[in-house]
Design a protein around this motif. Structure first.
Motif, PDB file in Angstrom:
ATOM      1  N   LEU A 142      11.174   6.732   4.160  1.00 16.62           N
ATOM      2  CA  LEU A 142      10.151   6.018   3.396  1.00 16.62           C
ATOM      3  C   LEU A 142       9.152   5.333   4.322  1.00 16.62           C
ATOM      4  O   LEU A 142       7.944   5.311   4.057  1.00 16.62           O
ATOM      5  CB  LEU A 142      10.817   4.987   2.482  1.00 16.62           C
ATOM      6  N   PHE A 143       9.666   4.784   5.411  1.00 22.70           N
ATOM      7  CA  PHE A 143       8.785   4.096   6.357  1.00 22.70           C
ATOM      8  C   PHE A 143       7.806   5.080   6.997  1.00 22.70           C
ATOM      9  O   PHE A 143       6.646   4.741   7.257  1.00 22.70           O
ATOM     10  CB  PHE A 143       9.622   3.403   7.432  1.00 22.70           C
ATOM     11  N   ALA A 144       8.267   6.303   7.250  1.00 17.73           N
ATOM     12  CA  ALA A 144       7.376   7.318   7.816  1.00 17.73           C
ATOM     13  C   ALA A 144       6.217   7.614   6.862  1.00 17.73           C
ATOM     14  O   ALA A 144       5.067   7.804   7.296  1.00 17.73           O
ATOM     15  CB  ALA A 144       8.159   8.592   8.117  1.00 17.73           C
ATOM     16  N   LEU A 145       6.505   7.646   5.557  1.00 14.08           N
ATOM     17  CA  LEU A 145       5.437   7.848   4.576  1.00 14.08           C
ATOM     18  C   LEU A 145       4.425   6.703   4.623  1.00 14.08           C
ATOM     19  O   LEU A 145       3.208   6.922   4.560  1.00 14.08           O
ATOM     20  CB  LEU A 145       6.034   7.957   3.171  1.00 14.08           C
ATOM     21  N   VAL A 146       4.942   5.482   4.730  1.00 16.22           N
ATOM     22  CA  VAL A 146       4.051   4.323   4.790  1.00 16.22           C
ATOM     23  C   VAL A 146       3.161   4.395   6.027  1.00 16.22           C
ATOM     24  O   VAL A 146       1.957   4.105   5.972  1.00 16.22           O
ATOM     25  CB  VAL A 146       4.872   3.014   4.792  1.00 16.22           C
ATOM     26  N   ALA A 165       2.149   7.026   7.575  1.00 13.49           N
ATOM     27  CA  ALA A 165       1.124   8.056   7.383  1.00 13.49           C
ATOM     28  C   ALA A 165      -0.049   7.514   6.565  1.00 13.49           C
ATOM     29  O   ALA A 165      -1.223   7.749   6.893  1.00 13.49           O
ATOM     30  CB  ALA A 165       1.744   9.271   6.697  1.00 13.49           C
ATOM     31  N   VAL A 166       0.258   6.776   5.494  1.00 11.74           N
ATOM     32  CA  VAL A 166      -0.811   6.196   4.675  1.00 11.74           C
ATOM     33  C   VAL A 166      -1.571   5.137   5.469  1.00 11.74           C
ATOM     34  O   VAL A 166      -2.806   5.043   5.397  1.00 11.74           O
ATOM     35  CB  VAL A 166      -0.222   5.588   3.383  1.00 11.74           C
ATOM     36  N   ALA A 167      -0.835   4.330   6.259  1.00 12.34           N
ATOM     37  CA  ALA A 167      -1.484   3.298   7.071  1.00 12.34           C
ATOM     38  C   ALA A 167      -2.410   3.915   8.113  1.00 12.34           C
ATOM     39  O   ALA A 167      -3.477   3.365   8.421  1.00 12.34           O
ATOM     40  CB  ALA A 167      -0.424   2.430   7.749  1.00 12.34           C
ATOM     41  N   ALA A 168      -2.015   5.058   8.664  1.00 10.18           N
ATOM     42  CA  ALA A 168      -2.868   5.737   9.644  1.00 10.18           C
ATOM     43  C   ALA A 168      -4.181   6.178   9.003  1.00 10.18           C
ATOM     44  O   ALA A 168      -5.255   6.109   9.624  1.00 10.18           O
ATOM     45  CB  ALA A 168      -2.129   6.935  10.227  1.00 10.18           C
ATOM     46  N   TYR A 169      -4.106   6.618   7.748  1.00  9.40           N
ATOM     47  CA  TYR A 169      -5.327   7.002   7.027  1.00  9.40           C
ATOM     48  C   TYR A 169      -6.240   5.786   6.846  1.00  9.40           C
ATOM     49  O   TYR A 169      -7.457   5.861   7.075  1.00  9.40           O
ATOM     50  CB  TYR A 169      -4.948   7.605   5.679  1.00  9.40           C
ATOM     51  N   SER A 170      -5.655   4.646   6.449  1.00  6.43           N
ATOM     52  CA  SER A 170      -6.453   3.424   6.278  1.00  6.43           C
ATOM     53  C   SER A 170      -7.099   3.008   7.593  1.00  6.43           C
ATOM     54  O   SER A 170      -8.272   2.615   7.632  1.00  6.43           O
ATOM     55  CB  SER A 170      -5.564   2.291   5.753  1.00  6.43           C
ATOM     56  N   ARG A 171      -6.343   3.095   8.674  1.00  9.94           N
ATOM     57  CA  ARG A 171      -6.870   2.696   9.984  1.00  9.94           C
ATOM     58  C   ARG A 171      -8.019   3.606  10.412  1.00  9.94           C
ATOM     59  O   ARG A 171      -8.991   3.149  11.032  1.00  9.94           O
ATOM     60  CB  ARG A 171      -5.739   2.727  11.013  1.00  9.94           C
ATOM     61  N   SER A 172      -7.922   4.893  10.063  1.00 11.41           N
ATOM     62  CA  SER A 172      -9.011   5.811  10.423  1.00 11.41           C
ATOM     63  C   SER A 172     -10.301   5.440   9.690  1.00 11.41           C
ATOM     64  O   SER A 172     -11.398   5.559  10.249  1.00 11.41           O
ATOM     65  CB  SER A 172      -8.607   7.250  10.099  1.00 11.41           C
ATOM     66  N   LEU A 173     -10.182   4.980   8.436  1.00 12.28           N
ATOM     67  CA  LEU A 173     -11.370   4.546   7.698  1.00 12.28           C
ATOM     68  C   LEU A 173     -12.007   3.325   8.358  1.00 12.28           C
ATOM     69  O   LEU A 173     -13.237   3.203   8.428  1.00 12.28           O
ATOM     70  CB  LEU A 173     -10.993   4.220   6.250  1.00 12.28           C
ATOM     71  N   VAL A 231      -9.875   2.419   0.834  1.00 14.31           N
ATOM     72  CA  VAL A 231      -8.909   1.598   1.578  1.00 14.31           C
ATOM     73  C   VAL A 231      -8.002   0.852   0.610  1.00 14.31           C
ATOM     74  O   VAL A 231      -6.788   0.764   0.816  1.00 14.31           O
ATOM     75  CB  VAL A 231      -9.643   0.602   2.501  1.00 14.31           C
ATOM     76  N   ARG A 232      -8.596   0.321  -0.467  1.00 12.91           N
ATOM     77  CA  ARG A 232      -7.798  -0.425  -1.438  1.00 12.91           C
ATOM     78  C   ARG A 232      -6.752   0.480  -2.093  1.00 12.91           C
ATOM     79  O   ARG A 232      -5.600   0.085  -2.270  1.00 12.91           O
ATOM     80  CB  ARG A 232      -8.714  -1.043  -2.496  1.00 12.91           C
ATOM     81  N   ARG A 233      -7.136   1.717  -2.428  1.00 15.16           N
ATOM     82  CA  ARG A 233      -6.168   2.647  -3.031  1.00 15.16           C
ATOM     83  C   ARG A 233      -5.044   2.970  -2.048  1.00 15.16           C
ATOM     84  O   ARG A 233      -3.869   3.037  -2.431  1.00 15.16           O
ATOM     85  CB  ARG A 233      -6.888   3.928  -3.470  1.00 15.16           C
ATOM     86  N   ALA A 234      -5.406   3.181  -0.781  1.00 14.54           N
ATOM     87  CA  ALA A 234      -4.384   3.484   0.225  1.00 14.54           C
ATOM     88  C   ALA A 234      -3.415   2.315   0.394  1.00 14.54           C
ATOM     89  O   ALA A 234      -2.200   2.507   0.541  1.00 14.54           O
ATOM     90  CB  ALA A 234      -5.048   3.822   1.559  1.00 14.54           C
ATOM     91  N   ILE A 235      -3.946   1.095   0.349  1.00 10.12           N
ATOM     92  CA  ILE A 235      -3.091  -0.082   0.501  1.00 10.12           C
ATOM     93  C   ILE A 235      -2.123  -0.201  -0.675  1.00 10.12           C
ATOM     94  O   ILE A 235      -0.943  -0.530  -0.501  1.00 10.12           O
ATOM     95  CB  ILE A 235      -3.955  -1.350   0.639  1.00 10.12           C
ATOM     96  N   TRP A 236      -2.594   0.092  -1.887  1.00 11.36           N
ATOM     97  CA  TRP A 236      -1.692   0.030  -3.042  1.00 11.36           C
ATOM     98  C   TRP A 236      -0.576   1.067  -2.922  1.00 11.36           C
ATOM     99  O   TRP A 236       0.572   0.816  -3.330  1.00 11.36           O
ATOM    100  CB  TRP A 236      -2.475   0.237  -4.339  1.00 11.36           C
ATOM    101  N   LEU A 272       1.931  -0.395  -0.509  1.00 12.41           N
ATOM    102  CA  LEU A 272       2.732  -1.451  -1.130  1.00 12.41           C
ATOM    103  C   LEU A 272       3.751  -0.877  -2.104  1.00 12.41           C
ATOM    104  O   LEU A 272       4.878  -1.384  -2.212  1.00 12.41           O
ATOM    105  CB  LEU A 272       1.812  -2.445  -1.846  1.00 12.41           C
ATOM    106  N   ALA A 273       3.390   0.189  -2.824  1.00 11.86           N
ATOM    107  CA  ALA A 273       4.333   0.802  -3.762  1.00 11.86           C
ATOM    108  C   ALA A 273       5.539   1.374  -3.021  1.00 11.86           C
ATOM    109  O   ALA A 273       6.694   1.206  -3.440  1.00 11.86           O
ATOM    110  CB  ALA A 273       3.632   1.894  -4.569  1.00 11.86           C
ATOM    111  N   ILE A 274       5.274   2.052  -1.903  1.00 11.26           N
ATOM    112  CA  ILE A 274       6.385   2.631  -1.137  1.00 11.26           C
ATOM    113  C   ILE A 274       7.233   1.535  -0.503  1.00 11.26           C
ATOM    114  O   ILE A 274       8.471   1.599  -0.510  1.00 11.26           O
ATOM    115  CB  ILE A 274       5.849   3.590  -0.056  1.00 11.26           C
ATOM    116  N   THR A 275       6.573   0.505   0.035  1.00 11.90           N
ATOM    117  CA  THR A 275       7.335  -0.560   0.692  1.00 11.90           C
ATOM    118  C   THR A 275       8.139  -1.386  -0.313  1.00 11.90           C
ATOM    119  O   THR A 275       9.142  -2.004   0.064  1.00 11.90           O
ATOM    120  CB  THR A 275       6.397  -1.492   1.483  1.00 11.90           C
ATOM    121  N   ALA A 276       7.742  -1.404  -1.583  1.00 10.73           N
ATOM    122  CA  ALA A 276       8.568  -2.066  -2.595  1.00 10.73           C
ATOM    123  C   ALA A 276       9.926  -1.375  -2.693  1.00 10.73           C
ATOM    124  O   ALA A 276      10.971  -2.026  -2.848  1.00 10.73           O
ATOM    125  CB  ALA A 276       7.865  -2.052  -3.951  1.00 10.73           C
ATOM    126  N   VAL A 277       9.913  -0.042  -2.581  1.00  8.42           N
ATOM    127  CA  VAL A 277      11.174   0.711  -2.573  1.00  8.42           C
ATOM    128  C   VAL A 277      11.940   0.444  -1.277  1.00  8.42           C
ATOM    129  O   VAL A 277      13.166   0.309  -1.276  1.00  8.42           O
ATOM    130  CB  VAL A 277      10.899   2.218  -2.740  1.00  8.42           C
TER     131      VAL A 277
END
Length: 560
Positions: free
Chosen positions: A388-392, A394-402, A415-420, A423-428
């Motif tokens: 799960l952390f690996a998925l997070v 990957a999404v964080a890397a996309y946000s950082r590229s923006l 960026v806001r959609r990527a952050i949500w 957060l959804a994955i990290t809730a799990v």
């Protein structure tokens, strides 16, 4: 005009003095709790390695004491070590003595001939209960007695409530740290602080609620009762333990921090108050590992520091993401975001790097061997968390590229959609973490304590009449110990009139083997069985709850 300015300055000074005084009082509470803390050696998830008399032994005369030797030091649970004579009466005399890993139980040596039942429940240093039972015989074996005392196992509702409290504590921590950090360093002066302040107070309230709930639940969790089975003596025992001390220190530090976050939530604070608040927060982080597995690891000093870094990095990263998604990306203008996002991106990268490093070190300590990653519940939960952390990431890397392309400030919606999503994955991930801290570490679950290969299998089977919890240890070829717990549909102990269990391995032509069962309480039995071969064994359990009501459930258990 000058008089008004002076009055305002005096009022500000008074508020700062009051905040620091309140913080000092909270610190004094924490210091008192530390001074009253008991000195306890480190250990974790103790296992009974030997006993005198030995399990299933037949001795010529009654012993004057029963000696239990565990793999690590243990603490007492009042009234939970019992020796039952063949006639069902109590054979133990007086309170057992605890000396590190050795527990000595005085026994009446003039007891009758026959089989005696020894049942125990103790607490390991990481606050988790350890229970079990065995028999020995004087002169010759006889029908096994039944322990009519209270159940030696925690209520499943309590076990679930403990995990929920852990989850709420983690969630509250990130909701407190995020607003405090962003308001102190990144918040634009023109924007109102009311929303972030409410979020921060909610986070502080959640941490306080979770801490108090954990203290309350620890009593039935260790003693083996229901949610309301809390006595003054039981609560006193918890508060007097290292676990209780860590929670009391946390409450004191939170009280001290509350006086300093109040002016921070209202407006900018001075550098001194900011430093004091950071020190209080850092100290509070250490109370989580001190009350769990890290304090009982083979390298406790390293584990406690690493776990505190892991927890703090999580709170900074996720708390900051919440602030970005809920407030900054919605309210800040393009110029402000252009200044804020690059700074936050660097902070997030540092937090994630610390999170990865600390998690790797802690994983190496708690898992110990690669095999334990797949052979233990702790290892499998850790693998799920890593995935799960690996998925997070990957999404964080996309946000950082923006942010690096400098398009995030102009178009914050992606960026806001990527952050949500993060957060959804990290809730799990937080849910997995709450289970992980309540699970036996792989280094202990996979240890060869008594010279035999160890493992563990547990499942819950359901029927229209009852649910049956099945535990098999070590779930491998050779001798295995089985525990069966029957519960009603509303999760209460289900009295059982008759038990029957068999095991078969059809693929190897092994017909059903009857498993002899020893009743420990009216809803709990234990048994020993020798499984001669590896494979998918078919277990069949028939439980009769009355003269006319019975049901059969089955389970397929992989035996290695």
């Amino acid at each position: 005009m000058i008089l008004a300015v002076r009055r305002r300055s005096v009022a500000v000074a008074d508020r700062r003095w009051g905040a620091r005084l309140g913080a000092t009082v909270g610190l004094l509470v924490a210091v008192v709790a530390l001074l009253l803390a008991p000195a306890t050696p480190a250990s974790a998830h103790a296992v009974l390695v030997s006993s005198s008399p030995a399990a299933s032994a037949v001795v010529p005369s009654g012993p004057a004491e029963v000696v239990l030797t565990f793999s690590e030091g243990v603490r007492k649970v009042p009234g939970k070590i019992r020796v039952i004579a063949p006639d069902g009466s109590r054979a133990d005399r007086g309170e057992p003595s605890f000396k590190g890993a050795v527990v000595t139980v005085p026994v009446d040596p003039a007891g009758g001939r026959g089989t005696y039942l020894v049942s125990y429940r103790v607490i390991s240093a990481d606050s988790h209960p350890v229970s079990g039972a065995f028999t020995y015989s004087v002169g010759a074996p006889s029908p096994q007695p039944v322990d009519s005392g209270t159940e030696n196992r925690a209520d499943p509702v309590v076990e679930t409530a403990v995990k929920v409290a852990k989850y709420l504590g983690y969630a509250g921590l990130l909701l407190l740290v995020g607003p405090a950090l962003v308001l102190a360093a990144l918040w634009p002066r023109r924007l109102s602080r009311r929303g972030p302040a409410r979020l921060g107070w909610a986070g502080l309230g959640l941490v306080l609620l979770a801490t108090l709930a954990e203290l309350w639940l620890q009593v039935p969790y260790t003693v083996g009762g229901g949610l309301l089975d809390v006595t003054g003596s039981g609560l006193g025992d918890v508060l007097g333990s290292v676990y209780g001390t860590a929670h009391l220190v946390r409450l004191g530090l939170l009280a001290a921090a509350a006086f300093l976050v109040r002016p921070l939530f209202a407006g900018p604070v001075g550098r001194t108050d900011g430093i004091i608040l950071a020190l209080l927060g850092g100290a509070a982080l250490f109370t989580w590992p001190l009350a769990g597995h890290p304090a009982a690891s083979p390298a406790p000093a390293v584990s406690v520091v690493v776990d505190a870094v892991h927890l703090g990095s999580m709170a900074v990263w996720l708390g900051g993401l919440v602030m970005l998604a809920v407030f900054l990306l919605r309210r800040a203008d393009e110029r402000e975001l252009a200044a804020i996002l690059p700074i936050w991106s660097r902070w997030a990268a540092l937090a994630v790097a610390a999170l990865l490093l600390a998690g790797t070190v802690q994983g190496l300590i708690e898992v110990a061997t690669p095999k334990a990653l797949v052979d233990t519940t702790y290892g499998r939960l850790l693998l799920a968390k890593i995935g799960l952390f690996a998925l997070v990431i990957a999404v964080a890397a996309y946000s950082r590229s923006l942010v690096r392309r400098r398009t995030a400030a102009q178009r914050p919606a992606p960026v806001r959609r990527a952050i949500w999503v993060e957060l959804a994955i990290t809730a799990v991930v937080l849910g997995v973490s709450a289970n992980l801290v309540q699970t036996t570490p792989a280094r202990t679950a996979g240890a060869d304590v008594a010279g035999t290969p160890t493992g563990y299998y547990a499942t819950t089977l359901s029927s229209p009449l009852y649910s049956l919890q099945v535990e098999l240890d070590p779930a491998a070829r050779g001798n295995n110990s089985m525990h069966l717990y029957a519960y009603s549909k509303d999760n209460r102990p289900q009295p059982v009139a008759e038990w029957r269990a068999t095991a078969a391995l059809p693929s190897a032509g092994i017909e059903p083997i009857e498993i002899p069962l020893l009743p420990l309480t009216d809803n709990h039995v234990t048994g020993e069985i020798n499984l001669p071969a590896a494979g998918e064994w078919k277990f069949r359990f028939t439980v009769r709850t009355s003269d006319i009501d019975q049901a059969t459930v089955t389970a397929t258990v992989p035996i290695k």
